[in-house]
Design a protein around this motif. Structure first.
Motif, mmCIF file in Angstrom:
data_model
loop_
_atom_site.group_PDB
_atom_site.id
_atom_site.type_symbol
_atom_site.label_atom_id
_atom_site.label_comp_id
_atom_site.label_asym_id
_atom_site.label_seq_id
_atom_site.Cartn_x
_atom_site.Cartn_y
_atom_site.Cartn_z
ATOM 1 N N ILE A 15 84.655 0.035 33.349
ATOM 2 C CA ILE A 15 84.876 1.085 34.347
ATOM 3 C C ILE A 15 84.948 2.456 33.661
ATOM 4 O O ILE A 15 84.390 3.441 34.160
ATOM 5 C CB ILE A 15 86.147 0.788 35.171
ATOM 6 N N ILE A 18 81.448 3.471 32.852
ATOM 7 C CA ILE A 18 80.772 3.937 34.064
ATOM 8 C C ILE A 18 81.156 5.399 34.327
ATOM 9 O O ILE A 18 80.294 6.228 34.613
ATOM 10 C CB ILE A 18 81.124 3.035 35.274
ATOM 11 N N LEU A 51 73.949 2.704 34.043
ATOM 12 C CA LEU A 51 74.914 2.528 35.134
ATOM 13 C C LEU A 51 74.629 1.249 35.910
ATOM 14 O O LEU A 51 75.548 0.492 36.234
ATOM 15 C CB LEU A 51 74.876 3.731 36.077
ATOM 16 N N ASP A 52 73.359 1.008 36.219
ATOM 17 C CA ASP A 52 72.989 -0.240 36.899
ATOM 18 C C ASP A 52 73.481 -1.442 36.106
ATOM 19 O O ASP A 52 74.036 -2.396 36.664
ATOM 20 C CB ASP A 52 71.470 -0.341 37.069
ATOM 21 N N CYS A 54 75.931 -1.591 33.870
ATOM 22 C CA CYS A 54 77.397 -1.659 33.857
ATOM 23 C C CYS A 54 77.930 -2.237 35.167
ATOM 24 O O CYS A 54 78.803 -3.107 35.160
ATOM 25 C CB CYS A 54 78.004 -0.277 33.622
ATOM 26 N N TRP A 55 77.406 -1.740 36.298
ATOM 27 C CA TRP A 55 77.847 -2.266 37.590
ATOM 28 C C TRP A 55 77.540 -3.758 37.696
ATOM 29 O O TRP A 55 78.355 -4.545 38.185
ATOM 30 C CB TRP A 55 77.176 -1.505 38.740
ATOM 31 N N ASP A 56 76.362 -4.151 37.250
ATOM 32 C CA ASP A 56 75.984 -5.558 37.303
ATOM 33 C C ASP A 56 76.925 -6.402 36.447
ATOM 34 O O ASP A 56 77.385 -7.463 36.876
ATOM 35 C CB ASP A 56 74.536 -5.737 36.834
ATOM 36 N N LEU A 58 79.991 -5.740 35.570
ATOM 37 C CA LEU A 58 81.307 -5.793 36.201
ATOM 38 C C LEU A 58 81.304 -6.785 37.361
ATOM 39 O O LEU A 58 82.224 -7.593 37.505
ATOM 40 C CB LEU A 58 81.692 -4.394 36.679
ATOM 41 N N ARG A 59 80.240 -6.757 38.170
ATOM 42 C CA ARG A 59 80.143 -7.719 39.283
ATOM 43 C C ARG A 59 80.073 -9.157 38.769
ATOM 44 O O ARG A 59 80.699 -10.056 39.331
ATOM 45 C CB ARG A 59 78.917 -7.407 40.129
ATOM 46 N N TYR A 85 71.472 -0.775 41.595
ATOM 47 C CA TYR A 85 72.831 -1.190 41.903
ATOM 48 C C TYR A 85 73.754 0.017 42.058
ATOM 49 O O TYR A 85 74.905 -0.124 42.347
ATOM 50 C CB TYR A 85 73.396 -2.066 40.777
ATOM 51 N N ARG A 86 73.235 1.208 41.821
ATOM 52 C CA ARG A 86 74.078 2.406 41.869
ATOM 53 C C ARG A 86 74.820 2.491 43.176
ATOM 54 O O ARG A 86 74.318 2.113 44.214
ATOM 55 C CB ARG A 86 73.216 3.662 41.685
ATOM 56 N N GLN A 87 75.996 3.038 43.085
ATOM 57 C CA GLN A 87 76.836 3.165 44.282
ATOM 58 C C GLN A 87 76.999 4.598 44.672
ATOM 59 O O GLN A 87 76.907 5.473 43.899
ATOM 60 C CB GLN A 87 78.199 2.563 44.014
#
Length: 87
Positions: A15, A18, A51-52, A54-56, A58-59, A85-87
């Motif tokens: 996190i 990110i 970022l994509d 990192c989010w992946d 973490l998920r 996957y960006r938020q």
């Protein structure tokens, strides 16, 4: 340190990363607005891909933990596999 603390710390590291990537991307965009050099545009694309990923990651970690599996088995997947996957 117990296993739950280790998991929490690793998630916090992701996190934090990110946040660093988002800050760098925002700073690049704000600093130069529409006058980005080709290298800066490429850096933004690289940041978006990171970022994509990192989010992946973490998920994946959270899903592993939710189903009673070891979150440390989650691995960074290729950017092409985790795009958008960006938020």
């Amino acid at each position: 340190m117990d296993h739950m603390s280790d998991v929490s710390n690793r998630d916090e590291d992701i996190i934090r990363r990110i946040g660093e990537l988002v800050t760098e991307e925002r700073d690049l965009r704000e600093q130069h607005e529409h006058r980005l050099t080709p290298m800066e545009r490429q850096r933004i694309r690289d940041l978006e891909a990171a970022l994509d990923q990192c989010w992946d990651l973490l998920r994946q970690r959270r899903a592993q933990e939710e189903f009673g599996k070891d979150p440390d088995t989650a691995q960074v997947r290729p950017a092409a596999q985790v795009e958008e996957y960006r938020q």
